[in-house]
Design a protein around this motif. Structure first.
Motif, PDB file in Angstrom:
ATOM      1  N   ILE A   1      64.492  24.867  30.626  1.00  0.00           N
ATOM      2  CA  ILE A   1      63.843  25.917  29.838  1.00  0.00           C
ATOM      3  C   ILE A   1      64.392  25.856  28.413  1.00  0.00           C
ATOM      4  CG2 ILE A   1      63.514  28.403  29.624  1.00  0.00           C
ATOM      5  CD1 ILE A   1      62.158  27.479  32.053  1.00  0.00           C
TER       6      ILE A   1
ATOM      7  N   SER B   1      63.878  28.743  23.103  1.00  0.00           N
ATOM      8  CA  SER B   1      62.873  29.713  22.679  1.00  0.00           C
ATOM      9  C   SER B   1      62.219  30.374  23.882  1.00  0.00           C
ATOM     10  CB  SER B   1      61.870  29.002  21.769  1.00  0.00           C
ATOM     11  OG  SER B   1      60.574  29.115  22.226  1.00  0.00           O
ATOM     12  N   ARG B   2      61.928  29.603  24.914  1.00  0.00           N
ATOM     13  CA  ARG B   2      61.285  30.171  26.094  1.00  0.00           C
ATOM     14  C   ARG B   2      62.248  31.106  26.831  1.00  0.00           C
ATOM     15  NH1 ARG B   2      56.375  28.593  28.136  1.00  0.00           N
ATOM     16  NH2 ARG B   2      56.071  29.461  30.225  1.00  0.00           N
ATOM     17  N   ARG B   3      63.490  30.717  26.898  1.00  0.00           N
ATOM     18  CA  ARG B   3      64.496  31.563  27.533  1.00  0.00           C
ATOM     19  C   ARG B   3      64.619  32.879  26.766  1.00  0.00           C
ATOM     20  NH1 ARG B   3      70.012  29.065  26.687  1.00  0.00           N
ATOM     21  NH2 ARG B   3      69.630  30.070  24.696  1.00  0.00           N
TER      22      ARG B   3
ATOM     23  N   ASN C   1      62.354  34.259  24.838  1.00  0.00           N
ATOM     24  CA  ASN C   1      61.133  35.044  25.026  1.00  0.00           C
ATOM     25  C   ASN C   1      61.184  35.796  26.353  1.00  0.00           C
ATOM     26  OD1 ASN C   1      59.831  34.444  22.648  1.00  0.00           O
ATOM     27  ND2 ASN C   1      58.847  32.611  23.463  1.00  0.00           N
ATOM     28  N   ARG C   2      61.707  35.167  27.371  1.00  0.00           N
ATOM     29  CA  ARG C   2      61.805  35.844  28.669  1.00  0.00           C
ATOM     30  C   ARG C   2      62.769  37.013  28.552  1.00  0.00           C
ATOM     31  NH1 ARG C   2      63.490  31.740  31.901  1.00  0.00           N
ATOM     32  NH2 ARG C   2      65.675  32.291  31.694  1.00  0.00           N
ATOM     33  N   ARG C   3      63.905  36.785  27.904  1.00  0.00           N
ATOM     34  CA  ARG C   3      64.932  37.824  27.835  1.00  0.00           C
ATOM     35  C   ARG C   3      64.582  38.938  26.852  1.00  0.00           C
ATOM     36  NH1 ARG C   3      70.307  33.989  28.251  1.00  0.00           N
ATOM     37  NH2 ARG C   3      69.807  33.202  30.329  1.00  0.00           N
TER      38      ARG C   3
ATOM     39  N   HIS D   1      62.383  40.958  27.129  1.00  0.00           N
ATOM     40  CA  HIS D   1      61.949  42.126  27.892  1.00  0.00           C
ATOM     41  C   HIS D   1      63.066  42.695  28.751  1.00  0.00           C
ATOM     42  CE1 HIS D   1      57.735  41.478  26.797  1.00  0.00           C
ATOM     43  NE2 HIS D   1      58.026  40.206  26.900  1.00  0.00           N
ATOM     44  N   ASN D   2      64.265  42.159  28.644  1.00  0.00           N
ATOM     45  CA  ASN D   2      65.344  42.563  29.548  1.00  0.00           C
ATOM     46  C   ASN D   2      66.226  43.685  29.018  1.00  0.00           C
ATOM     47  OD1 ASN D   2      64.427  40.615  31.210  1.00  0.00           O
ATOM     48  ND2 ASN D   2      66.113  39.199  30.932  1.00  0.00           N
TER      49      ASN D   2
END
Ligand SMILES: [Zn+2]
Length: 60
Positions: free
Chosen positions: A8, A11-13, A15-17, A19-20
């Motif tokens: 991953i 940037s993708r990681r 983007n996922r985080r 929302h955390n």
């Protein structure tokens, strides 16, 4: 065991985080003493909940 096919990207990681994040604690004023308390909780200052004294020991 299943293994991810690709690493991953940063940037993708990220983007996922995005929302955390933990939301800020909600506070409301106690109806009896006016200090900020968490909603639906007994007031730690005066021990009131929904207009009534519900704990023993806590001062008025
Ligand atoms: Zn109170």
């Amino acid at each position: 065991m299943a293994v991810p096919k690709r690493r991953i990207s940063r940037s993708r990681r990220g983007n996922r985080r995005a929302h955390n994040a933990k939301p800020a604690l909600q506070l409301v004023a106690c109806s009896h003493c006016g200090t900020n308390i968490r909603p639906h909780h007994i007031c730690p200052q005066c021990g009131h909940y929904r207009g009534k004294q519900v704990t023993v020991g806590a001062s008025a």
